[in-house]
Design an enzyme around this catalytic site. Structure first.
Site, PDB file in Angstrom:
ATOM      1  N   LYS A 272      57.877  38.998  48.463  1.00 15.88           N
ATOM      2  CA  LYS A 272      59.012  39.744  49.027  1.00 15.88           C
ATOM      3  C   LYS A 272      59.807  40.523  47.979  1.00 15.88           C
ATOM      4  O   LYS A 272      60.350  41.583  48.290  1.00 15.88           O
ATOM      5  CB  LYS A 272      59.950  38.795  49.782  1.00 15.88           C
ATOM      6  CG  LYS A 272      59.383  38.287  51.094  1.00 15.88           C
ATOM      7  CD  LYS A 272      60.398  37.428  51.828  1.00 15.88           C
ATOM      8  CE  LYS A 272      59.798  36.829  53.076  1.00 15.88           C
ATOM      9  NZ  LYS A 272      60.758  36.024  53.838  1.00 15.88           N
TER      10      LYS A 272
ATOM     11  N   ASP B 295      65.388  39.422  57.582  1.00 17.25           N
ATOM     12  CA  ASP B 295      65.637  37.972  57.589  1.00 17.25           C
ATOM     13  C   ASP B 295      67.095  37.633  57.916  1.00 17.25           C
ATOM     14  O   ASP B 295      67.370  36.714  58.695  1.00 17.25           O
ATOM     15  CB  ASP B 295      65.283  37.360  56.229  1.00 17.25           C
ATOM     16  CG  ASP B 295      63.784  37.196  56.039  1.00 17.25           C
ATOM     17  OD1 ASP B 295      63.061  37.105  57.051  1.00 17.25           O
ATOM     18  OD2 ASP B 295      63.331  37.156  54.874  1.00 17.25           O
TER      19      ASP B 295
END
Ligand code: ATR
Length: 283
Positions: free
Chosen positions: A70, A106
């Site tokens: 990520k 997220d």
């Protein structure tokens, strides 16, 4: 039916074999009659850059990024949206004619999960356990909702300090060690942002729930198992709990929106996830 016009989406990570994202997205594509497919690719670190270039070359329309890429992926993306830049991590990429745009969904997923269960953040004390990518995404999103303060508890205090420092201009954020018990005792909402308790380490819990107040809401970002040891202990004490499936689905729903410019059927996605994880009902 798969044909020459089928649009390809995928997940990359190391490992990816246990991911339920392909099930969730392919079910949605089928339900909406979209000529698209979602696959999972296990990409080794030395192949990450070639994989990304390959996606550009063959016109993969979009992809999700999971552990451990990520942060690394941010250097390989053409444009980062404001939230991804702030968090310095990307979990969703869209490919517009060879130009890659990176997003982070997220934090949005966590916030939607909290709201789904009517959790109020305004004026409250929120404790985040963990200071990695997931915690960063959630912290920056929650900071927008006017909490009174955010405690960041982390095993490695330096990481908590760094995150608290980067939040300083937005919110009253304080780094804490696990020994600073007020971070647990004062929490109105506490979120486990570590991987502690995740399969196969299902007998581990990140902290002791008996420290929490009776009204504290306990959320876990771990979704496998759906009922972690942490949530089981919190429930046994009569505390309100939010499992990791909601956040998983809401972050995926925003990814879908970014790619398809339409909202997906959330209930279908939730049901698919709970079924895949062997659970028949919501927490
Ligand atoms: P992610 O991007 O999923 O958040 P990460 O950046 O590797 O992953 O962060 C993992 C988080 O879980 C960190 O806060 C880590 O604590 P450290 O910074 O001290 O490493 C935390 N974590 C992982 N395993 C842990 C354990 N056994 N006990 C306590 N914290 C743990």
């Amino acid at each position: 039916m798969i044909d020459a016009k089928t649009k390809v989406y995928c997940l990359i990570g190391d490992p990816v074999e246990h991911s339920i994202s392909p099930l969730i997205f392919n079910n949605v594509f089928k339900y909406l009659g979209l000529n698209s497919i979602y696959l999972a690719f296990h990409v080794k670190p030395e192949n990450l850059e070639s994989a990304i270039n390959g996606f550009k070359a063959i016109g993969v329309k979009g992809f999700n990024v999971t552990i451990p890429y990520k942060v690394q992926i941010t250097r390989m993306i053409d444009y980062l949206d404001a939230q991804a830049q702030l968090i310095n991590a990307v979990n969703v990429v869209s490919n517009c004619n060879g130009v890659l745009r990176g997003y982070n969904t997220d934090g949005y997923g966590a916030l939607k999960a909290l709201k789904r269960f009517n959790a109020v953040i305004n004026g409250k004390t929120v404790t985040l356990v963990g200071a990695g990518g997931a915690s960063r995404a959630i912290a920056f999103t929650i900071a927008h909702e006017n909490p009174e303060k955010i405690y960041i508890v982390n095993r490695t205090l330096a990481r908590a300090e760094e995150l608290a420092h980067s939040l300083k201009s937005r919110v009253n954020a304080k780094p804490c060690s696990f020994n600073e018990l007020y971070a647990f005792k004062e929490a109105d909402i506490i979120i486990n942002c570590t991987s502690v308790g995740m399969y196969p380490n299902v007998n581990e819990s990140p902290f002791d729930c008996s420290l929490l107040k009776d009204e504290c809401i306990v959320m876990d970002i771990v979704y496998n198992p759906v009922e972690t040891k942490l949530l089981r202990e919190a429930k046994a004490l009569g505390l309100k709990t939010i499992d990791g499936v909601s956040m998983l689905i809401y972050q995926a729903a925003l990814a879908f929106r970014i790619w398809m410019n339409q909202d997906p059927p959330i209930d279908l996605m939730m049901a698919t996830a709970y079924r895949a994880l062997g659970v028949s009902s919501v927490s």
